[in-house]
Enzyme design. Structure first.
Site, mmCIF file in Angstrom:
data_model
loop_
_atom_site.group_PDB
_atom_site.id
_atom_site.type_symbol
_atom_site.label_atom_id
_atom_site.label_comp_id
_atom_site.label_asym_id
_atom_site.label_seq_id
_atom_site.Cartn_x
_atom_site.Cartn_y
_atom_site.Cartn_z
ATOM 1 N N LYS A 146 2.247 -3.205 7.357
ATOM 2 C CA LYS A 146 2.448 -3.424 5.916
ATOM 3 C C LYS A 146 3.902 -3.091 5.521
ATOM 4 C CE LYS A 146 -0.234 -4.482 3.203
ATOM 5 N NZ LYS A 146 -0.709 -5.816 2.718
ATOM 6 N N THR A 201 0.825 -1.203 0.000
ATOM 7 C CA THR A 201 0.000 0.000 0.000
ATOM 8 C C THR A 201 0.862 1.258 0.000
ATOM 9 O OG1 THR A 201 -1.471 1.293 1.422
ATOM 10 C CG2 THR A 201 -0.119 -0.339 2.520
ATOM 11 N N ASP A 202 0.302 2.342 -0.523
ATOM 12 C CA ASP A 202 1.029 3.622 -0.484
ATOM 13 C C ASP A 202 1.199 4.141 0.944
ATOM 14 O OD1 ASP A 202 -1.619 4.330 0.007
ATOM 15 O OD2 ASP A 202 -1.740 5.845 -1.584
ATOM 16 N N GLU A 203 0.392 3.592 1.883
ATOM 17 C CA GLU A 203 0.467 4.096 3.264
ATOM 18 C C GLU A 203 1.816 3.805 3.913
ATOM 19 O OE1 GLU A 203 -2.840 3.615 5.839
ATOM 20 O OE2 GLU A 203 -4.305 3.892 4.248
ATOM 21 N N LYS A 263 -15.312 0.922 4.874
ATOM 22 C CA LYS A 263 -14.438 1.864 4.179
ATOM 23 C C LYS A 263 -15.246 3.064 3.678
ATOM 24 C CE LYS A 263 -10.720 -0.842 4.395
ATOM 25 N NZ LYS A 263 -11.110 -2.205 4.654
ATOM 26 N N TYR A 265 -1.573 -0.224 11.215
ATOM 27 C CA TYR A 265 -1.800 -0.919 9.938
ATOM 28 C C TYR A 265 -0.632 -0.680 8.978
ATOM 29 C CZ TYR A 265 -3.277 -1.402 5.078
ATOM 30 O OH TYR A 265 -3.309 -1.704 3.741
#
Ligand code: NAD
Ligand code: DAU
Length: 379
Positions: free
Chosen positions: A169, A140-142, A204, A165
């Protein structure tokens, strides 16, 4: 026949990918492995499972004996690891589960793949690998943290996650890279921005807003709704993963995103306007509304579907301000480009949620109602 293990295949992106894979290729066999947590729903992929090309196994990616058994039985060439705890708000409440699933679960799969795929050692003692195998990690970009008003995440941006989270990741990404660098394992990673589309769990933002309108509930917007997310239609993400898995060089990392940044408030306003328009165009859809006050025309009223539904609530802890992906590398190397623009994608998604309200109701039973009340009470 190529043999795939797709984990998290009963979740949002995993199920879309599974359908894409089975439609696109005749010569693949897939094991769909999913624990069916609150976020996984077998009904989503029930029509895709058959006795020839797609088998479903309920199980935990962290289960060593199960992983070894599946690798031995199905001789996977490719693993695509979607399985994860995916919701930031839940990670703030229960970080440990995120670390167990997202980090240790990934590491368990990597180890099972290593046991199955290493064929021997070369003269320098380095493992040699079965030809054509690939472990793909869906990230993920997070993992990059948060941007200010300017700039984009590239693959060179340092990892700087903030939430439990995203930290889990980022840790998983680093473990995947450790297997690449230490054992020479053929891996790849994609880091994608926010997805939207069919089969997204209603916790979401986008499905939550649609569902709350149908339920006649307020729409909770964190803070002032100024945070920016970079939205990508889920099928475009699935195509990107397929390209990277089949054509990306071993060891590669790609960012995936379509330069589609929107403030949360803009997203919410767009959904409110679109739901109302679709209900105007097709009054039969109004039977989906919990609020059934009849107007002068004898139809359920929809004049309350407007911005007055928005409720600004307490902000998410550590809320990242902005995500924005620079997709230059995947475009230049593999020719990937998003095919669905946001206006088309959001209308398709809203229509899907209206047309498939039975699916939404099936996945948002008592557990979800309890979660919702706890998460949003007093906010
Ligand atoms: P999701 O929560 O909808 O689905 C996750 C799936 O994993 C569920 O079916 C769940 O049952 C399964 N699962 C959870 N724990 C498991 C375990 N221990 N063993 C086996 N299965 C387990 O998530 P999603 O939105 O589809 O995200 C899929 C992946 O894509 C995740 O790795 C996520 O980090 C990543 N991702 C998501 C987005 C997004 O916008 N949703 C964007 C970029 C990357
Ligand atoms: O960027 C990719 C990530 O996108 C994925 O890695 C995650 O798995 C996925 O859940 C998603 O994370 P976000 O936290 O960005 O998505 P979410 O839908 O939870 O929230 C989107 C934005 O909307 C975020 O800024 C928080 C805000 N929000 C969310 C909810 C649920 C609200 O304002 N109100 C809400 O009720």
């Amino acid at each position: 026949m190529k043999s795939y293990l797709v984990t998290g295949a009963a979740g949002f992106i995993g199920s879309n990918y599974l359908k894409y894979l089975l439609t696109r290729y005749d010569d693949v066999q897939v094991v769909a492995l999913d624990l069916l947590t609150y976020a996984g729903y077998l009904g989503t992929i029930a029509d895709d499972i058959d006795s020839e090309r797609c088998f479903f196994v309920r199980g935990d990616i962290g289960d060593r004996a199960l992983a070894d058994r599946l690798f031995a039985e199905y001789k996977f060439d490719t693993v695509v690891n979607f399985a994860a705890e995916s919701h930031v708000d839940r990670s703030i409440e229960n970080p440990q589960l995120f670390l167990e699933t997202n980090i240790l679960g990934t590491q368990n799969l990597l180890d099972a793949a290593r046991r199955a795929w290493v064929t021997g050692r070369d003269a320098d003692g380095r493992p040699t690998w079965r030809a054509g195998v690939r472990f793909h990690q869906v990230s993920t970009d997070e993992v990059y943290g948060s941007l200010g008003e300017e700039g984009f995440f590239t693959e060179q941006t340092p990892l700087a996650p903030h939430s439990p989270y995203s930290a889990s990741k980022a840790s998983a990404d680093m473990i995947v890279c450790a297997y690449r660098d230490t054992y020479g394992m053929p891996v790849s990673i994609t880091r994608c921005s926010n997805n939207y589309g069919p089969y997204q769990f209603p916790e979401k933002l986008i499905p939550l807003v649609i569902n709350n309108i149908l339920e006649g509930k307020k729409i909770p917007v964190y803070g002032r709704g100024d945070n920016v997310r970079d939205w990508l239609y889920v099928e475009d993400h699935c195509k990107a993963i397929d390209l990277v898995v089949t054509q990306g060089a071993p060891g590669c990392i790609y960012n995936v995103g379509g330069h589609n940044e929107r403030r949360n408030l803009q997203i919410v306003e767009t959904i409110i306007r679109t739901v109302r328009r679709l209900m105007e165009e097709e009054p039969a859809r109004r039977t989906l509304l919990k609020r059934q006050e009849t107007g002068p025309d004898g139809l359920p009223r929809i004049d309350w579907i407007d911005e007055s539904l928005i409720s600004f609530v307490k902000d998410r802890l550590g809320h990242d301000l902005r995500y924005g992906i620079d997709p230059t590398k995947i475009t230049n190397d593999l020719g990937w480009r998003p095919e669905t623009d946001f206006e088309t994608g959001i209308e398709k998604t809203i229509r899907w949620n209206l047309d498939n309200h039975a699916w939404v109701e099936a996945v948002s039973g008592t557990d979800y109602q309890n979660y919702y009340e706890k998460m949003y009470a007093g906010r």
